[in-house]
Design a protein around this motif. Structure first.
Motif, PDB file in Angstrom:
ATOM      1  N   GLU A 217       0.822  -1.206   0.000  1.00 56.96           N
ATOM      2  CA  GLU A 217       0.000   0.000   0.000  1.00 56.96           C
ATOM      3  C   GLU A 217       0.866   1.269   0.000  1.00 56.96           C
ATOM      4  N   ASN A 218       2.072   1.168   0.549  1.00 54.90           N
ATOM      5  CA  ASN A 218       2.954   2.338   0.639  1.00 54.90           C
ATOM      6  C   ASN A 218       4.385   1.952   0.251  1.00 54.90           C
ATOM      7  N   SER A 221       7.585   4.128   1.049  1.00 52.96           N
ATOM      8  CA  SER A 221       8.010   4.244   2.447  1.00 52.96           C
ATOM      9  C   SER A 221       8.224   2.873   3.091  1.00 52.96           C
TER      10      SER A 221
END
Length: 418
Positions: A217-218, A221
Protein backbone atom coordinates in the motif's frame (compact mmCIF):
# COMPACT_ATOMS: atom_id res chain seq x y z
CA UNK A 1 58.07 -10.79 2.36
CA UNK A 2 55.61 -7.88 2.69
CA UNK A 3 57.11 -4.65 1.43
CA UNK A 4 56.16 -1.23 2.73
CA UNK A 5 52.45 -0.89 2.08
CA UNK A 6 51.39 1.69 -0.47
CA UNK A 7 48.72 4.30 0.23
CA UNK A 8 45.50 3.81 -1.75
CA UNK A 9 43.29 6.62 -3.04
CA UNK A 10 40.01 6.92 -4.94
CA UNK A 11 40.25 8.86 -8.20
CA UNK A 12 37.01 7.99 -10.00
CA UNK A 13 33.42 6.88 -9.40
CA UNK A 14 30.45 5.74 -11.48
CA UNK A 15 26.88 4.75 -10.62
CA UNK A 16 23.74 3.20 -12.09
CA UNK A 17 21.07 3.29 -9.37
CA UNK A 18 17.33 3.55 -8.71
CA UNK A 19 18.02 7.23 -7.94
CA UNK A 20 19.86 8.04 -11.13
CA UNK A 21 22.25 6.76 -13.77
CA UNK A 22 25.28 8.88 -12.85
CA UNK A 23 27.07 9.78 -9.64
CA UNK A 24 25.83 13.37 -9.80
CA UNK A 25 22.18 12.38 -10.26
CA UNK A 26 22.44 9.67 -7.59
CA UNK A 27 24.01 12.12 -5.12
CA UNK A 28 21.53 14.91 -5.83
CA UNK A 29 18.50 12.67 -5.31
CA UNK A 30 20.01 11.08 -2.21
CA UNK A 31 20.50 14.48 -0.59
CA UNK A 32 16.91 15.37 -1.48
CA UNK A 33 15.69 12.23 0.30
CA UNK A 34 13.94 10.81 -2.74
CA UNK A 35 12.71 7.25 -2.91
CA UNK A 36 13.63 5.06 -5.87
CA UNK A 37 10.96 2.50 -4.96
CA UNK A 38 7.75 1.90 -6.91
CA UNK A 39 5.55 -0.89 -8.25
CA UNK A 40 7.41 -3.48 -10.30
CA UNK A 41 7.35 -2.93 -14.07
CA UNK A 42 9.77 -5.68 -15.16
CA UNK A 43 7.18 -8.45 -14.82
CA UNK A 44 3.59 -8.97 -13.70
CA UNK A 45 3.82 -9.16 -9.90
CA UNK A 46 0.07 -9.43 -9.32
CA UNK A 47 0.30 -12.82 -7.64
CA UNK A 48 3.41 -12.10 -5.58
CA UNK A 49 3.38 -11.11 -1.93
CA UNK A 50 5.68 -8.20 -2.77
CA UNK A 51 4.68 -6.09 -5.76
CA UNK A 52 7.31 -3.33 -5.62
CA UNK A 53 11.05 -2.82 -5.95
CA UNK A 54 13.70 -0.16 -6.57
CA UNK A 55 14.21 -0.39 -10.32
CA UNK A 56 16.77 1.47 -12.44
CA UNK A 57 14.94 3.91 -14.70
CA UNK A 58 15.82 5.02 -18.22
CA UNK A 59 18.80 2.75 -18.73
CA UNK A 60 19.50 2.22 -22.45
CA UNK A 61 22.03 -0.51 -23.17
CA UNK A 62 22.84 0.83 -26.63
CA UNK A 63 24.21 4.00 -25.03
CA UNK A 64 27.14 1.80 -24.00
CA UNK A 65 27.17 -1.10 -26.49
CA UNK A 66 26.45 -1.87 -30.09
CA UNK A 67 23.05 -3.59 -30.30
CA UNK A 68 24.57 -6.92 -31.31
CA UNK A 69 27.12 -6.78 -28.48
CA UNK A 70 24.52 -5.87 -25.85
CA UNK A 71 22.66 -9.13 -26.53
CA UNK A 72 25.72 -11.05 -25.32
CA UNK A 73 25.47 -9.65 -21.80
CA UNK A 74 23.01 -10.05 -18.97
CA UNK A 75 21.70 -6.80 -17.51
CA UNK A 76 23.96 -7.06 -14.46
CA UNK A 77 26.99 -6.96 -16.79
CA UNK A 78 25.53 -4.05 -18.76
CA UNK A 79 25.10 -2.09 -15.53
CA UNK A 80 28.67 -2.93 -14.53
CA UNK A 81 30.19 -1.67 -17.77
CA UNK A 82 28.12 1.52 -17.68
CA UNK A 83 29.21 2.34 -14.13
CA UNK A 84 32.85 1.46 -14.89
CA UNK A 85 32.82 3.69 -17.98
CA UNK A 86 31.70 6.66 -15.90
CA UNK A 87 34.29 5.95 -13.19
CA UNK A 88 37.11 5.70 -15.73
CA UNK A 89 36.10 8.98 -17.36
CA UNK A 90 35.69 10.60 -13.94
CA UNK A 91 39.24 9.50 -13.07
CA UNK A 92 40.60 11.07 -16.26
CA UNK A 93 42.28 7.78 -17.16
CA UNK A 94 44.06 7.45 -20.48
CA UNK A 95 45.11 3.82 -20.62
CA UNK A 96 47.63 4.57 -23.37
CA UNK A 97 49.62 6.52 -20.80
CA UNK A 98 49.76 3.88 -18.05
CA UNK A 99 51.14 0.36 -17.80
CA UNK A 100 48.07 -1.74 -18.57
CA UNK A 101 49.81 -4.81 -17.17
CA UNK A 102 49.45 -3.13 -13.76
CA UNK A 103 45.77 -2.17 -14.13
CA UNK A 104 43.30 -4.72 -12.78
CA UNK A 105 39.58 -5.28 -12.31
CA UNK A 106 37.92 -6.79 -9.24
CA UNK A 107 34.13 -6.95 -9.39
CA UNK A 108 31.46 -8.23 -7.01
CA UNK A 109 28.01 -9.73 -7.54
CA UNK A 110 25.89 -11.96 -5.38
CA UNK A 111 23.46 -13.24 -8.03
CA UNK A 112 25.20 -12.93 -11.39
CA UNK A 113 22.98 -13.34 -14.44
CA UNK A 114 19.88 -14.60 -12.67
CA UNK A 115 17.54 -13.15 -15.32
CA UNK A 116 19.36 -15.00 -18.08
CA UNK A 117 19.28 -18.21 -16.05
CA UNK A 118 15.53 -17.91 -15.51
CA UNK A 119 14.83 -17.08 -19.16
CA UNK A 120 16.92 -19.94 -20.52
CA UNK A 121 15.44 -22.57 -18.21
CA UNK A 122 11.94 -21.42 -19.13
CA UNK A 123 12.84 -21.65 -22.83
CA UNK A 124 14.26 -25.14 -22.30
CA UNK A 125 11.19 -26.37 -20.43
CA UNK A 126 8.83 -24.90 -23.02
CA UNK A 127 10.90 -25.84 -26.05
CA UNK A 128 10.00 -29.48 -26.40
CA UNK A 129 12.42 -32.40 -26.42
CA UNK A 130 15.28 -30.68 -28.21
CA UNK A 131 17.60 -28.95 -25.69
CA UNK A 132 18.25 -25.54 -27.22
CA UNK A 133 20.33 -22.99 -25.32
CA UNK A 134 21.73 -19.62 -26.24
CA UNK A 135 25.47 -19.96 -27.03
CA UNK A 136 26.09 -17.10 -24.59
CA UNK A 137 24.10 -18.76 -21.79
CA UNK A 138 27.08 -19.67 -19.60
CA UNK A 139 29.09 -16.42 -19.96
CA UNK A 140 25.91 -14.42 -19.41
CA UNK A 141 25.14 -16.03 -16.05
CA UNK A 142 28.51 -16.44 -14.34
CA UNK A 143 29.36 -13.73 -11.82
CA UNK A 144 32.93 -13.08 -12.99
CA UNK A 145 31.97 -11.87 -16.45
CA UNK A 146 31.81 -8.10 -15.64
CA UNK A 147 35.45 -8.09 -14.53
CA UNK A 148 36.40 -9.91 -17.70
CA UNK A 149 34.37 -7.66 -20.00
CA UNK A 150 35.74 -4.47 -18.41
CA UNK A 151 39.30 -5.72 -18.84
CA UNK A 152 38.67 -6.74 -22.47
CA UNK A 153 36.99 -3.41 -23.24
CA UNK A 154 40.08 -1.45 -22.19
CA UNK A 155 42.84 -4.01 -22.70
CA UNK A 156 43.66 -4.21 -19.00
CA UNK A 157 46.02 -7.12 -18.31
CA UNK A 158 46.44 -6.85 -14.55
CA UNK A 159 44.84 -9.06 -11.91
CA UNK A 160 41.25 -9.87 -12.67
CA UNK A 161 38.58 -11.73 -10.69
CA UNK A 162 35.20 -11.56 -8.99
CA UNK A 163 34.19 -11.60 -5.33
CA UNK A 164 31.04 -13.35 -4.13
CA UNK A 165 29.89 -12.85 -0.55
CA UNK A 166 26.19 -12.16 -1.06
CA UNK A 167 25.33 -8.59 -0.03
CA UNK A 168 28.93 -7.91 1.04
CA UNK A 169 30.29 -8.74 -2.43
CA UNK A 170 31.16 -5.28 -3.74
CA UNK A 171 32.58 -4.12 -0.41
CA UNK A 172 34.78 -7.22 -0.43
CA UNK A 173 35.81 -6.30 -3.99
CA UNK A 174 36.83 -2.83 -2.78
CA UNK A 175 38.75 -4.35 0.14
CA UNK A 176 40.59 -6.78 -2.14
CA UNK A 177 41.41 -3.99 -4.59
CA UNK A 178 42.77 -1.84 -1.78
CA UNK A 179 44.94 -4.63 -0.40
CA UNK A 180 46.39 -5.70 -3.77
CA UNK A 181 47.38 -2.10 -4.50
CA UNK A 182 48.88 -1.80 -1.02
CA UNK A 183 51.02 -4.84 -1.78
CA UNK A 184 52.17 -3.43 -5.12
CA UNK A 185 50.37 -6.10 -7.18
CA UNK A 186 48.61 -3.38 -9.19
CA UNK A 187 48.85 0.38 -9.70
CA UNK A 188 45.17 0.90 -10.55
CA UNK A 189 42.11 -1.31 -10.05
CA UNK A 190 38.58 -0.77 -11.34
CA UNK A 191 36.34 -2.19 -8.63
CA UNK A 192 32.72 -2.27 -7.51
CA UNK A 193 29.67 -4.44 -8.00
CA UNK A 194 26.43 -4.90 -9.91
CA UNK A 195 23.10 -6.70 -9.64
CA UNK A 196 19.97 -7.08 -11.77
CA UNK A 197 17.77 -9.30 -9.58
CA UNK A 198 14.28 -7.89 -10.07
CA UNK A 199 12.51 -10.89 -11.58
CA UNK A 200 10.13 -13.67 -10.64
CA UNK A 201 12.86 -15.93 -9.24
CA UNK A 202 14.36 -13.37 -6.88
CA UNK A 203 11.08 -11.89 -5.66
CA UNK A 204 9.54 -15.33 -5.21
CA UNK A 205 12.62 -16.68 -3.45
CA UNK A 206 13.02 -13.77 -1.05
CA UNK A 207 9.26 -13.81 -0.36
CA UNK A 208 9.53 -17.49 0.52
CA UNK A 209 12.28 -16.68 3.02
CA UNK A 210 10.12 -13.85 4.43
CA UNK A 211 12.92 -11.33 3.89
CA UNK A 212 11.05 -8.76 1.75
CA UNK A 213 8.69 -6.04 2.88
CA UNK A 214 5.10 -6.62 1.81
CA UNK A 215 3.92 -3.04 2.38
CA UNK A 216 2.28 -2.86 -1.05
CA UNK A 217 0.00 0.00 0.00
CA UNK A 218 2.95 2.34 0.64
CA UNK A 219 5.90 1.06 -1.40
CA UNK A 220 7.92 4.29 -1.35
CA UNK A 221 8.01 4.24 2.45
CA UNK A 222 8.40 0.47 2.80
CA UNK A 223 12.15 0.59 3.42
CA UNK A 224 12.37 2.10 6.92
CA UNK A 225 15.62 1.13 8.62
CA UNK A 226 15.73 1.15 12.44
CA UNK A 227 11.97 1.84 12.64
CA UNK A 228 10.02 -0.43 14.98
CA UNK A 229 7.44 -1.01 12.22
CA UNK A 230 9.91 -2.23 9.59
CA UNK A 231 8.84 -5.47 7.92
CA UNK A 232 11.65 -6.45 5.56
CA UNK A 233 13.93 -5.11 2.86
CA UNK A 234 13.09 -3.71 -0.55
CA UNK A 235 15.04 -5.26 -3.41
CA UNK A 236 16.95 -2.93 -5.74
CA UNK A 237 19.24 -3.11 -8.75
CA UNK A 238 22.14 -1.25 -10.33
CA UNK A 239 25.90 -0.87 -10.09
CA UNK A 240 28.63 1.19 -8.48
CA UNK A 241 32.23 1.52 -9.64
CA UNK A 242 35.34 3.04 -8.09
CA UNK A 243 38.82 3.61 -9.46
CA UNK A 244 41.33 2.77 -6.75
CA UNK A 245 44.91 3.78 -7.32
CA UNK A 246 48.23 3.88 -5.54
CA UNK A 247 49.07 7.34 -4.33
CA UNK A 248 52.22 7.32 -6.45
CA UNK A 249 50.25 6.49 -9.60
CA UNK A 250 47.62 9.15 -8.92
CA UNK A 251 50.20 11.86 -8.24
CA UNK A 252 52.33 10.93 -11.24
CA UNK A 253 49.45 11.47 -13.65
CA UNK A 254 48.04 14.51 -11.88
CA UNK A 255 44.75 12.85 -10.97
CA UNK A 256 42.14 14.50 -8.76
CA UNK A 257 42.09 12.54 -5.51
CA UNK A 258 38.59 12.16 -4.03
CA UNK A 259 39.44 10.29 -0.81
CA UNK A 260 41.87 7.82 0.68
CA UNK A 261 41.04 4.22 1.65
CA UNK A 262 42.63 3.81 5.07
CA UNK A 263 40.89 0.89 6.77
CA UNK A 264 39.43 -2.46 5.76
CA UNK A 265 37.81 -4.99 8.05
CA UNK A 266 36.40 -8.48 7.56
CA UNK A 267 34.80 -11.01 9.88
CA UNK A 268 32.02 -13.60 10.08
CA UNK A 269 28.92 -13.92 12.21
CA UNK A 270 29.39 -17.71 12.29
CA UNK A 271 25.79 -17.96 13.40
CA UNK A 272 23.06 -18.61 10.79
CA UNK A 273 22.53 -19.20 7.07
CA UNK A 274 20.60 -15.97 6.52
CA UNK A 275 20.13 -14.31 9.92
CA UNK A 276 22.58 -12.02 11.68
CA UNK A 277 24.06 -12.74 15.09
CA UNK A 278 21.60 -11.32 17.69
CA UNK A 279 24.35 -9.27 19.34
CA UNK A 280 26.02 -8.28 16.07
CA UNK A 281 29.18 -10.20 16.87
CA UNK A 282 30.53 -10.27 13.31
CA UNK A 283 29.67 -6.63 12.66
CA UNK A 284 31.42 -5.66 15.89
CA UNK A 285 34.57 -7.57 14.93
CA UNK A 286 34.56 -6.21 11.37
CA UNK A 287 34.34 -2.61 12.52
CA UNK A 288 37.11 -3.14 15.07
CA UNK A 289 39.28 -4.73 12.38
CA UNK A 290 38.79 -1.75 10.07
CA UNK A 291 39.56 0.74 12.85
CA UNK A 292 42.73 -1.14 13.75
CA UNK A 293 43.79 -1.22 10.11
CA UNK A 294 43.19 2.53 9.80
CA UNK A 295 45.10 3.12 13.05
CA UNK A 296 42.38 5.37 14.41
CA UNK A 297 40.07 5.31 17.43
CA UNK A 298 36.27 4.97 17.27
CA UNK A 299 35.95 8.63 18.33
CA UNK A 300 37.53 9.71 15.03
CA UNK A 301 34.73 8.29 12.85
CA UNK A 302 32.37 11.11 11.87
CA UNK A 303 29.87 9.22 9.72
CA UNK A 304 28.71 5.63 9.24
CA UNK A 305 26.78 4.44 6.22
CA UNK A 306 25.00 1.53 7.87
CA UNK A 307 24.08 -1.76 6.22
CA UNK A 308 20.57 -1.20 7.63
CA UNK A 309 18.37 -3.19 5.28
CA UNK A 310 15.08 -2.66 7.19
CA UNK A 311 14.86 -6.23 8.46
CA UNK A 312 13.95 -6.73 12.10
CA UNK A 313 16.93 -8.69 13.36
CA UNK A 314 19.49 -7.22 10.95
CA UNK A 315 18.96 -3.59 11.94
CA UNK A 316 18.79 -4.36 15.65
CA UNK A 317 22.00 -6.40 15.63
CA UNK A 318 23.87 -3.68 13.72
CA UNK A 319 22.73 -1.05 16.21
CA UNK A 320 23.97 -3.25 19.05
CA UNK A 321 27.32 -3.71 17.31
CA UNK A 322 27.72 0.01 16.70
CA UNK A 323 26.90 0.75 20.32
CA UNK A 324 29.53 -1.75 21.45
CA UNK A 325 32.15 -0.06 19.27
CA UNK A 326 31.21 3.62 19.61
CA UNK A 327 29.21 3.85 22.82
CA UNK A 328 26.63 6.61 23.13
CA UNK A 329 27.67 9.28 20.63
CA UNK A 330 24.91 11.69 19.66
CA UNK A 331 27.40 13.53 17.47
CA UNK A 332 28.01 10.43 15.33
CA UNK A 333 25.98 10.64 12.13
CA UNK A 334 24.60 7.37 10.81
CA UNK A 335 22.43 7.04 7.73
CA UNK A 336 20.79 4.24 5.78
CA UNK A 337 21.01 4.59 2.01
CA UNK A 338 18.72 1.61 1.49
CA UNK A 339 15.79 3.66 2.78
CA UNK A 340 15.98 5.40 -0.62
CA UNK A 341 17.59 2.92 -3.02
CA UNK A 342 16.31 -0.33 -1.63
CA UNK A 343 18.88 -3.08 -1.21
CA UNK A 344 21.13 -3.59 -4.24
CA UNK A 345 22.42 -6.87 -2.77
CA UNK A 346 25.96 -7.43 -4.05
CA UNK A 347 26.15 -3.90 -5.47
CA UNK A 348 25.10 -2.18 -2.23
CA UNK A 349 28.61 -1.74 -0.83
CA UNK A 350 29.81 0.02 -3.97
CA UNK A 351 27.07 2.63 -4.19
CA UNK A 352 27.25 3.22 -0.44
CA UNK A 353 31.03 3.71 -0.67
CA UNK A 354 30.31 6.38 -3.28
CA UNK A 355 27.95 8.16 -0.89
CA UNK A 356 30.57 7.99 1.87
CA UNK A 357 33.11 9.65 -0.40
CA UNK A 358 30.64 12.32 -1.58
CA UNK A 359 29.71 13.00 2.05
CA UNK A 360 33.40 13.61 2.77
CA UNK A 361 34.07 15.82 -0.25
CA UNK A 362 30.86 17.86 0.06
CA UNK A 363 30.67 17.95 3.89
CA UNK A 364 27.08 16.75 4.04
CA UNK A 365 25.45 13.54 5.30
CA UNK A 366 22.61 12.09 3.20
CA UNK A 367 19.43 11.28 5.15
CA UNK A 368 17.64 8.19 6.34
CA UNK A 369 14.07 8.53 5.07
CA UNK A 370 10.82 6.83 6.17
CA UNK A 371 12.04 6.14 9.71
CA UNK A 372 9.71 7.64 12.32
CA UNK A 373 9.74 5.46 15.45
CA UNK A 374 13.31 4.35 16.13
CA UNK A 375 14.07 1.25 18.20
CA UNK A 376 13.56 2.67 21.73
CA UNK A 377 16.81 1.28 23.11
CA UNK A 378 18.82 3.24 20.52
CA UNK A 379 16.64 6.27 19.80
CA UNK A 380 18.95 8.65 21.66
CA UNK A 381 22.29 6.90 21.23
CA UNK A 382 23.27 8.25 17.79
CA UNK A 383 22.26 10.82 15.19
CA UNK A 384 20.44 8.69 12.61
CA UNK A 385 20.14 11.68 10.23
CA UNK A 386 16.40 11.31 9.93
CA UNK A 387 14.41 12.87 7.08
CA UNK A 388 16.90 15.58 6.01
CA UNK A 389 20.54 15.76 4.96
CA UNK A 390 22.82 17.44 7.49
CA UNK A 391 25.92 19.53 6.87
CA UNK A 392 28.97 18.24 8.69
CA UNK A 393 32.74 18.26 8.27
CA UNK A 394 33.76 14.63 7.81
CA UNK A 395 37.31 13.40 8.16
CA UNK A 396 36.55 9.67 8.37
CA UNK A 397 33.53 7.77 7.01
CA UNK A 398 32.80 4.07 7.56
CA UNK A 399 30.75 1.80 5.29
CA UNK A 400 29.24 -1.48 6.57
CA UNK A 401 27.97 -4.37 4.46
CA UNK A 402 26.82 -7.82 5.61
CA UNK A 403 25.81 -10.84 3.55
CA UNK A 404 23.85 -14.08 3.83
CA UNK A 405 26.23 -16.68 5.21
CA UNK A 406 27.45 -14.28 7.88
CA UNK A 407 29.89 -12.34 5.68
CA UNK A 408 31.07 -9.02 7.16
CA UNK A 409 32.93 -6.29 5.24
CA UNK A 410 33.73 -2.77 6.46
CA UNK A 411 35.74 0.00 4.81
CA UNK A 412 36.92 3.36 6.12
CA UNK A 413 37.49 6.36 3.84
CA UNK A 414 39.46 9.45 4.84
CA UNK A 415 39.28 13.03 3.63
CA UNK A 416 42.19 13.54 1.25
CA UNK A 417 45.21 15.27 2.74
CA UNK A 418 48.78 14.94 1.51
Amino acid sequence: MIKDLKRVVVTGMGAITPLGNSVDEFWKNSLAGKSGVDLITKFDATNYKTKFAAEVKGFIATDYFEKKEARKYDLFTQYAVAAADEAIKNAGLNFDLVNKNKVGVIWGSGNGGIQTFQDQIEDFINGGKLPRFNPYFIPKIIADIPSGIISIRYGLRGLNFSTISACASSNNAIIDACNYIRLGKADIIITGGSEAPINESSIGGFNASRALSTNNENPQSASRPFDIHRDGFVIGEGAGALVLESLESALSRGATILAEVVGTGMAADAYHLTGTHPEGEGAYLGMLDALEDAEITPSEIDYINAHATSTHMGDESELKAMFRVFGERKSLNISATKSMTGHLLGAAGAIEAILCIKAITDSIVPPTINTVEVEPEFADKFNLTLAKAQYKEISYAMSNTFGFGGHIATTIFKKWAK
